[in-house]
Write an enzyme that holds these catalytic residues in place. Sequence first.
Site, PDB file in Angstrom:
ATOM      1  N   ASP A  22       6.080 -19.589 -25.844  1.00  9.37           N
ATOM      2  CA  ASP A  22       4.760 -20.585 -25.298  1.00  9.37           C
ATOM      3  C   ASP A  22       5.465 -21.793 -24.718  1.00  9.37           C
ATOM      4  O   ASP A  22       6.881 -22.087 -24.801  1.00  9.37           O
ATOM      5  CB  ASP A  22       4.114 -21.068 -26.749  1.00  9.37           C
ATOM      6  N   ARG A  26       2.914 -25.869 -19.636  1.00  3.21           N
ATOM      7  CA  ARG A  26       3.557 -27.425 -19.661  1.00  3.21           C
ATOM      8  C   ARG A  26       5.071 -27.485 -19.054  1.00  3.21           C
ATOM      9  O   ARG A  26       4.991 -28.548 -18.289  1.00  3.21           O
ATOM     10  CB  ARG A  26       3.734 -27.837 -21.203  1.00  3.21           C
ATOM     11  N   TRP A  27       5.993 -26.476 -18.858  1.00  2.00           N
ATOM     12  CA  TRP A  27       7.207 -26.641 -18.250  1.00  2.00           C
ATOM     13  C   TRP A  27       6.999 -26.961 -17.053  1.00  2.00           C
ATOM     14  O   TRP A  27       7.469 -27.623 -16.133  1.00  2.00           O
ATOM     15  CB  TRP A  27       8.076 -25.279 -18.467  1.00  2.00           C
ATOM     16  N   HIS A  39       5.411 -19.274 -15.562  1.00  2.00           N
ATOM     17  CA  HIS A  39       5.590 -17.886 -15.783  1.00  2.00           C
ATOM     18  C   HIS A  39       6.662 -17.289 -15.099  1.00  2.00           C
ATOM     19  O   HIS A  39       7.304 -16.502 -15.615  1.00  2.00           O
ATOM     20  CB  HIS A  39       4.213 -17.006 -15.511  1.00  2.00           C
ATOM     21  N   ASN A  70      -5.751 -14.111 -23.734  1.00  2.00           N
ATOM     22  CA  ASN A  70      -5.264 -14.574 -22.573  1.00  2.00           C
ATOM     23  C   ASN A  70      -6.308 -13.830 -21.202  1.00  2.00           C
ATOM     24  O   ASN A  70      -6.103 -14.401 -20.262  1.00  2.00           O
ATOM     25  CB  ASN A  70      -3.826 -14.179 -22.285  1.00  2.00           C
TER      26      ASN A  70
HETATM   27  C1  FPP Z   1       2.431 -18.917 -22.885  1.00  2.00           C
HETATM   28  O1  FPP Z   1       2.671 -20.312 -22.216  1.00  2.00           O
HETATM   29  C2  FPP Z   1       3.015 -17.714 -22.223  1.00  2.00           C
HETATM   30  C3  FPP Z   1       2.300 -16.877 -21.971  1.00  2.00           C
HETATM   31  C4  FPP Z   1       0.577 -16.819 -21.962  1.00  2.00           C
HETATM   32  C5  FPP Z   1       2.377 -15.625 -20.942  1.00  2.00           C
HETATM   33  C6  FPP Z   1       3.988 -15.265 -21.458  1.00  2.00           C
HETATM   34  C7  FPP Z   1       4.743 -14.415 -20.315  1.00  2.00           C
HETATM   35  C8  FPP Z   1       5.670 -14.562 -19.791  1.00  2.00           C
HETATM   36  C9  FPP Z   1       6.804 -15.038 -20.586  1.00  2.00           C
HETATM   37  C10 FPP Z   1       6.221 -13.881 -18.775  1.00  2.00           C
HETATM   38  C11 FPP Z   1       7.095 -13.087 -18.553  1.00  2.00           C
HETATM   39  C12 FPP Z   1       6.729 -11.865 -19.359  1.00  2.00           C
HETATM   40  C13 FPP Z   1       6.807 -10.602 -18.872  1.00  2.00           C
HETATM   41  C14 FPP Z   1       6.435  -9.473 -19.857  1.00  2.00           C
HETATM   42  C15 FPP Z   1       7.093 -10.301 -17.711  1.00  2.00           C
HETATM   43  P1  FPP Z   1       1.474 -20.764 -21.838  1.00  2.00           P
HETATM   44  O2  FPP Z   1       0.929 -20.613 -20.377  1.00  2.00           O
HETATM   45  O3  FPP Z   1       0.404 -20.826 -22.830  1.00  2.00           O
HETATM   46  O4  FPP Z   1       2.061 -22.504 -21.754  1.00  2.00           O
HETATM   47  P2  FPP Z   1       1.449 -24.016 -22.210  1.00  2.00           P
HETATM   48  O5  FPP Z   1       1.105 -23.631 -23.607  1.00  2.00           O
HETATM   49  O6  FPP Z   1       2.320 -24.827 -21.844  1.00  2.00           O
HETATM   50  O7  FPP Z   1      -0.060 -23.809 -21.361  1.00  2.00           O
END
Ligand code: FPP
Length: 250
Positions: A22, A26-27, A39, A70
């Site tokens: 997660d 935000r990053w 991502h 998602n």
């Molecule tokens: C959560 O961060 C992350 C995701 C919903 C997607 C996870 C995907 C990856 C780590 C990309 C690589 C994976 C593969 C399998 C190629 P968020 O977007 O919810 O972050 P936030 O909470 O800061 O908005």
Amino acid sequence: MDEKLRGINLNNVPRHIAIIMDGNGRWAKKQGMQRVFGHRNALTAVRQAVEASADIGTKFITLYAFSTENWNRPKLEVDALMSLLINSLRKELPDFHKNGIKVNSIGATEKLPKKAQRVLQEVIHETRNNSTITLTFALSYGSREEIVNAIKNISKKVVNNEIDVKKIDEKIINNHLYTFNLPDVDLMIRTSGEQRISNFLLWQMAYAELYFTDVLWPDFRKEHLFDAIINYQNRERRFGKTSEQIGTDV
Ligand code: FPP
């Protein structure tokens, strides 16, 4: 040997680690960039987490890459995540072989774009004989949906007299989950400071130790996983028993 590994007892490592990756959005935002930038910068963290798990002898790692919820994100972001999945699975294949990684998936993968399904199946097939660590991607995964499906499938078998209601036990339920070929989760790590399970492996995490870190996923490195392992090893896993019973067979 990695300096951090010295503090880890290699005889007591989690067999199965599950990670909620997660904080990508935000990053990216912190740097004034679009969410997809986060991502795209998440792959180093994925590699490091898998390598660190293999380094200590963990046999199963499961990553929450895309949840059923998602699908509700903006189309642009969903498309970007699917492209990232397709491209990175293809690109990583030589490294999967080099590191003995067997790829697996859980979730309603039939809902993924056809191309993603094809590449995923290819990589799963190509890596089927690797045996250092099993890397499971949870894709279009939701734990409640998984349990609902298991109940439907078991019910069908009851109606067809293939299963006797009186014989339904935890093992039968396990065998009807996407994770039928995986052991229970021992350690669940969630990054970015959120302290939730978010519909991830609810059944399988019944006795898991939960570890939360403020690190945002794109910044996650081997040392962060080793920190989680050291923390895990300092806990007493009692599985409902008393402290005195642990270490004896009482
Ligand atoms: C959560 O961060 C992350 C995701 C919903 C997607 C996870 C995907 C990856 C780590 C990309 C690589 C994976 C593969 C399998 C190629 P968020 O977007 O919810 O972050 P936030 O909470 O800061 O908005």
